[in-house]
Enzyme design. Structure first.
Site, PDB file in Angstrom:
ATOM      1  N   PRO A   1      -6.740  -1.926  42.286  1.00 12.80           N
ATOM      2  CG  PRO A   1      -8.892  -2.631  42.735  1.00 12.80           C
ATOM      3  CD  PRO A   1      -7.479  -3.066  42.813  1.00 12.80           C
ATOM      4  CD  GLU A   2      -3.776   3.551  42.893  1.00 15.82           C
ATOM      5  OE1 GLU A   2      -3.750   4.793  42.796  1.00 15.82           O
ATOM      6  OE2 GLU A   2      -2.744   2.873  42.983  1.00 15.82           O
TER       7      GLU A   2
ATOM      8  CE  LYS B   1      -7.947   4.040  46.419  1.00 17.35           C
ATOM      9  NZ  LYS B   1      -6.871   3.726  47.386  1.00 17.35           N
TER      10      LYS B   1
ATOM     11  CG  HIS C   1      -9.064 -17.095  44.078  1.00 14.03           C
ATOM     12  ND1 HIS C   1      -8.740 -17.788  45.211  1.00 14.03           N
ATOM     13  CD2 HIS C   1      -7.968 -17.155  43.288  1.00 14.03           C
ATOM     14  CE1 HIS C   1      -7.493 -18.234  45.124  1.00 14.03           C
ATOM     15  NE2 HIS C   1      -7.009 -17.862  43.965  1.00 14.03           N
TER      16      HIS C   1
ATOM     17  NE  ARG D   1      -2.637  -9.822  47.604  1.00 14.11           N
ATOM     18  CZ  ARG D   1      -1.809  -8.933  47.110  1.00 14.11           C
ATOM     19  NH1 ARG D   1      -1.720  -8.766  45.809  1.00 14.11           N
ATOM     20  NH2 ARG D   1      -1.073  -8.198  47.885  1.00 14.11           N
TER      21      ARG D   1
ATOM     22  NE  ARG E   1      -4.869  15.323  57.465  1.00 17.09           N
ATOM     23  CZ  ARG E   1      -5.388  14.096  57.586  1.00 17.09           C
ATOM     24  NH1 ARG E   1      -4.656  13.038  57.338  1.00 17.09           N
ATOM     25  NH2 ARG E   1      -6.634  13.939  57.933  1.00 17.09           N
TER      26      ARG E   1
ATOM     27  NE  ARG F   1       1.157   1.081  52.022  1.00 13.82           N
ATOM     28  CZ  ARG F   1      -0.131   0.929  52.287  1.00 13.82           C
ATOM     29  NH1 ARG F   1      -1.012   1.513  51.550  1.00 13.82           N
ATOM     30  NH2 ARG F   1      -0.528   0.197  53.290  1.00 13.82           N
TER      31      ARG F   1
END
Length: 294
Positions: free
Chosen positions: A2-3, A61, A101, A121, A163, A273
């Site tokens: 989920p974002e 989130k 779960h 998870r 940055r 990732r």
DNA sequence: CAAGAATCCTGCCAGC
DNA sequence: TGCTGGCAGGATTCTT
């Protein structure tokens, strides 16, 4: 995964089905789900029972439900939730079979539908925080998201320039801008024709503007699709979220033709990732000039 | 102090 | 068939 759009859909579901109700009982069946509640699961339960849910708010989130204690007029505590990778908040009939779960179950004094936190998870979790009705202290470092009217585009640009990092890293840094995960980062970079590995320090004002517009467009589209399904009794992240319904331009499309130029989409490993991008539309940043050897 | 790597977790799937 | 290793990734914690 989920974002922002998925979490916002969940927030709307909570707003519709849970706000205004008083918690009767809380059952924690997996202690890891409340690991962020420092005082332990017994305290978690004790604090919640009898409280009335008086709102459903979101920052990035994270979700939280302000809680009004018995006899109080205004909320002071809040139930904070993060769905992690696989978390779901389900609104279920009390006699619905328990999910494999299922980690936390909330029942209400009206005897109606339960709220269930289900998480395969276990990256997600819940906690009760005090003095948290405005913004829970533990998420004070989370930036506003791009759909927040108070998000400051100029400050974001300045922060990027200050940055010394790569653009995709910055997009995923929730203290700079919240709500963006791996999927929407790749989609927004593709729309912007910007490479995730380009330096943030040299980004131009028009590029930042384009990037923010792209993030907003991707999320608005996903929200429009995901938002249509929360009418059901489910407040279901994995089943009903935006990117499962909308077509993606970059994420997960390795080897498939770019929707702009037909060049095969490439996948590279980055930050542990996957990153998907069009090698033609999103040109690799120039390597820094090597130091002149003597 | 900031940037980046390591870490947590389980289900799934390719490969042998 | 059954095992193994790789992959999925958000946010915190640790290291450099």
């Amino acid at each position: 995964m989920p974002e922002l759009p998925e979490v916002e859909v969940v927030r709307r579901g909570l707003d519709r089905w849970i706000v205004g109700r008083t918690i009767a009982r809380v059952e924690v069946t997996h202690p890891r789900a409340v690991r962020r509640h420092a005082a332990g699961s017994a305290d978690f339960t004790a604090v919640l029972v009898g409280s009335r849910v008086s709102g459903a708010l979101r920052r990035g989130k994270y979700l939280w439900l302000p809680l009004t204690a018995p006899g109080a007029d205004t909320p002071s505590d809040a139930l904070l939730a993060h769905l992690g990778m696989s978390g779901q908040l389900l609104v279920q009939e009390p006699d619905a079979p328990r999910e494999k779960h299922l980690h936390i179950r909330f029942t209400f004094t009206d005897g109606g539908r339960e709220l269930r936190f289900v998480d395969q998870r276990t990256f997600g979790g819940m906690a009760v925080e005090h003095n948290a009705a405005q913004l829970p202290p533990s998420i004070a470092h989370i930036a506003r998201d791009v759909l927040d009217p108070r998000f400051d585009d100029t400050a974001f640009h300045t922060a990027l320039r200050r940055r010394d990092s790569e653009l995709k890293r910055a997009l995923l840094d929730q203290s700079l801008v919240s709500g963006i995960g791996n999927i929407y980062a790749d989609e927004a970079l593709w729309r912007s024709k910007l490479h995730g590995a380009r330096s943030t320090a040299t980004i131009t004002r028009p590029q930042t503007a384009l990037l923010l517009a792209s993030v907003r467009a991707v999320m608005t589209d996903a929200l429009a699709v995901g938002g249509t399904s929360f009418d059901s009794l489910y407040v279901n992240v994995n089943g009903e979220s935006g990117y499962f319904s909308r077509s993606l331009d970059a994420y997960g499309r390795e080897g498939e033709p770019c929707n702009r130029c037909a060049t095969p989409i490439r996948r590279i490993s980055f930050m542990n990732r996957s990153s998907y991008f069009c090698p033609n539309c999103q040109r690799s940043p120039r390597r820094p000039r090597p130091a002149v050897s003597v």
